[in-house]
Design an enzyme around this catalytic site. Structure first.
Site, PDB file in Angstrom:
ATOM      1  N   TYR A   1      -8.042   0.619  -4.438  1.00 21.07           N
ATOM      2  CA  TYR A   1      -6.716   1.010  -4.893  1.00 21.07           C
ATOM      3  C   TYR A   1      -5.949  -0.240  -5.237  1.00 21.07           C
ATOM      4  O   TYR A   1      -6.315  -1.349  -4.850  1.00 21.07           O
ATOM      5  CB  TYR A   1      -5.978   1.813  -3.819  1.00 21.07           C
ATOM      6  CG  TYR A   1      -5.573   0.995  -2.624  1.00 21.07           C
ATOM      7  CD1 TYR A   1      -6.462   0.756  -1.588  1.00 21.07           C
ATOM      8  CD2 TYR A   1      -4.305   0.426  -2.540  1.00 21.07           C
ATOM      9  CE1 TYR A   1      -6.102  -0.008  -0.508  1.00 21.07           C
ATOM     10  CE2 TYR A   1      -3.936  -0.338  -1.458  1.00 21.07           C
ATOM     11  CZ  TYR A   1      -4.854  -0.547  -0.442  1.00 21.07           C
ATOM     12  OH  TYR A   1      -4.494  -1.319   0.625  1.00 21.07           O
TER      13      TYR A   1
ATOM     14  N   THR B   1       0.821  -1.207   0.000  1.00 14.58           N
ATOM     15  CA  THR B   1       0.000   0.000   0.000  1.00 14.58           C
ATOM     16  C   THR B   1       0.855   1.257   0.000  1.00 14.58           C
ATOM     17  O   THR B   1       0.441   2.297  -0.499  1.00 14.58           O
ATOM     18  CB  THR B   1      -0.936  -0.023   1.225  1.00 14.58           C
ATOM     19  OG1 THR B   1      -1.861  -1.074   1.019  1.00 14.58           O
ATOM     20  CG2 THR B   1      -1.704   1.260   1.391  1.00 14.58           C
TER      21      THR B   1
ATOM     22  N   SER C   1       1.158  -7.412  -0.471  1.00 17.47           N
ATOM     23  CA  SER C   1       1.867  -8.466   0.271  1.00 17.47           C
ATOM     24  C   SER C   1       0.988  -9.685   0.537  1.00 17.47           C
ATOM     25  O   SER C   1       1.473 -10.698   1.037  1.00 17.47           O
ATOM     26  CB  SER C   1       2.472  -7.927   1.559  1.00 17.47           C
ATOM     27  OG  SER C   1       1.498  -7.655   2.514  1.00 17.47           O
TER      28      SER C   1
HETATM   29  N1  GLU Z   1      -2.910  -5.791   0.871  1.00 19.00           N
HETATM   30  C1  GLU Z   1      -1.992  -4.717   0.979  1.00 19.00           C
HETATM   31  C2  GLU Z   1      -0.585  -5.233   1.222  1.00 19.00           C
HETATM   32  O1  GLU Z   1      -0.293  -5.917   2.168  1.00 19.00           O
HETATM   33  C3  GLU Z   1      -2.543  -3.805   1.928  1.00 19.00           C
HETATM   34  C4  GLU Z   1      -1.838  -3.630   3.177  1.00 19.00           C
HETATM   35  C5  GLU Z   1      -0.833  -2.528   3.192  1.00 19.00           C
HETATM   36  O2  GLU Z   1       0.145  -2.518   2.486  1.00 19.00           O
HETATM   37  O3  GLU Z   1      -1.082  -1.680   4.022  1.00 19.00           O
HETATM   38  O4  GLU Z   1       0.255  -4.991   0.421  1.00 19.00           O
END
Ligand code: GLU
Length: 336
Positions: free
Chosen positions: A33, A21, A66
Site C-alpha cells: 500500500y 497509513t 512518516s
Molecule cells: N510507514 C508508514 C508510516 O509511518 C507506516 C506506518 C503507519 O502509518 O502505520 O507512515
C-alpha cells in the site's frame, strides 16, 4: 469518565494532515500500500459521527509516509500548530501522522508548541482500505480527546488502539500490530472508548507552555546523528558522523548505554572536539545513569536518562540551539 463533548455548537478543532497509513490505500489485489495516498477529506468522510463532536477545519501540511518525516516538516508543523492554537476560539489540534516516527514528531511538538490546549497525534496500523481498518475509530477518538477540556495541560498526546499516550513516553514497539504503542516508563495518559475519555495522572516533566524551547519559534535545527552499538563495534561510524558535520551524536548503547573500547575512544575524541555525546540505550527501556560503567564526568558525556535514542536526538537538537555545554545539556535531559 468524561463523555464526548456534545453541545449544539461543537468545539472548533484544526486537523493538520501529514499522511501515514491512516491515509494509506492498498493497490488493487496487492499486499502493499501507499502511505498518505488518501486525502484528509476522504478520511473524515468515512467517519460522519465526527460532525457531532467537533467542527473540523482541515489543513494538509504534508502527504508522506512518516519514514519521510524530517526536520523541515517538523518546523512547518510546529508553526501551523502554534498559529492554530493562538486563535482564541480554537479548542485543540489533531495531527494525522504515520506511526513509524510519530513518537519523534510528538516529542518535538511537546517541546516547541507553547499551548496548554490539547494537541493529539493519531495514526493507524492498517491502511484505510484494509479489513478492520483501525484509522476511523482512532480518528474519532483523537478528535474526542482534542475536543475535551480535561485533555488540556497534559502535553502532546498520541491516540491509537483505544489508548491515550504521552508523546514523551510512547514508542512504537511492533512492526505491524494495532497495539504497537507502548509507554515503558510512566504508563498511559488514559483510555478512550468510542470517544469517552478516562484520563490518568498528568505528566511530570516540562512540556508545551512550560518548555523553554516554546518561547520563540524554532527556525533551524543542528545535525544530530544516531549510532547503534553492537558486539564488536568499530569507531568508523562515529568518526564518519563527526566528519559529516554532526554537532551532536546519540549512541544507542548496549545495556545501560555502554560502548566498547573502540567506540568509547571515538566518542571521547568527538567530545573533546566539541561534539555533544549522549548515551542512550538500544534495550527499549530503563534509565541510562551517569558514571556507572562509563566515566561521563571525565569524558564530558551526557546520559539520556529515560529517553530512547530517537527522542534523545530530538532533545539534543533543541538543546544545541541554546548551548554546547555538556552539564547544561545534561540538565535538560533531567528536566524534559
Ligand atoms: N510507514 C508508514 C508510516 O509511518 C507506516 C506506518 C503507519 O502509518 O502505520 O507512515
Amino acid at each position: 469518565m468524561a463523555t464526548p463533548a456534545s453541545s449544539p455548537t461543537p468545539p472548533r478543532i484544526r486537523l493538520l494532515a501529514t499522511g501515514g497509513t491512516i491515509a494509506g490505500a492498498q493497490t488493487v489485489g496487492g499486499r502493499g500500500y501507499q502511505a498518505g495516498a488518501l486525502s484528509i477529506e476522504a478520511l473524515i468522510g468515512a467517519v460522519p459521527q465526527l460532525a457531532a463532536i467537533a467542527r473540523l477545519e482541515v489543513e494538509q501540511v504534508a502527504a508522506i509516509g512518516s519514514q519521510d518525516m524530517d526536520e523541515a516538516v517538523w518546523l512547518k508543523l510546529a508553526a501551523r500548530a502554534r498559529a492554530a492554537l493562538a486563535e482564541p476560539e480554537l479548542a485543540g489540534v489533531v495531527i494525522t501522522h504515520g506511526t513509524d516516527t510519530m513518537e519523534e514528531t510528538g516529542y518535538f511538538l511537546n517541546l516547541v508548541v507553547p499551548s496548554a490546549k490539547p494537541i493529539v497525534l493519531v495514526g493507524a496500523m492498517r491502511p484505510a482500505t484494509e479489513i478492520s481498518a483501525d484509522g476511523p475509530m482512532n480518528l474519532y477518538n483523537a478528535v474526542a480527546v482534542a475536543a475535551h477540556p480535561e485533555a488540556a495541560g497534559r502535553g502532546v498526546l498520541v491516540v491509537a488502539n483505544d489508548e491515550i499516550h504521552f508523546a514523551r513516553e510512547v514508542a512504537k514497539t511492533n512492526t505491524t500490530q494495532v497495539g504497537t504503542f507502548k509507554a515503558t516508563h510512566r504508563g498511559l495518559a488514559g483510555l478512550v472508548h468510542a470517544g469517552r475519555l478516562h484520563l490518568y495522572a498528568p505528566p511530570v516533566r516540562r512540556h508545551t507552555a512550560g518548555s523553554e524551547f516554546a518561547v520563540l519559534p524554532v527556525t533551524a535545527l543542528p545535525r544530530v546523528d544516531i549510532v547503534y552499538a553492537y558486539a564488536g563495534m568499530g569507531r568508523e561510524l562515529i568518526d564518519a558522523a563527526v566528519r559529516a558535520g554532526a554537532k551532536g551524536l546519540v549512541v544507542a548503547g548496549v545495556g545501560d548505554g555502554n560502548l566498547n573500547a573502540a567506540a568509547l575512544a571515538a566518542c571521547a575524541a568527538a567530545a573533546r572536539a566539541g561534539v555533544a555525546i549522549v548515551r542512550s540505550s538500544r534495550t527499549g527501556g530503563g534509565v541510562v545513569e551517569r558514571n556507572l560503567e562509563v566515566p561521563d564526568d571525565e569524558l564530558g558525556f551526557i546520559a539520556a536518562d529515560e529517553l530512547n535514542p530517537q527522542k534523545a536526538r530530538v532533545l539534543l537538537m533543541l538543546g544545541l540551539t541554546r548551548t554546547a555545554d555538556p552539564a547544561a545539556l545534561q540538565a535538560l535531559f533531567f528536566a524534559y
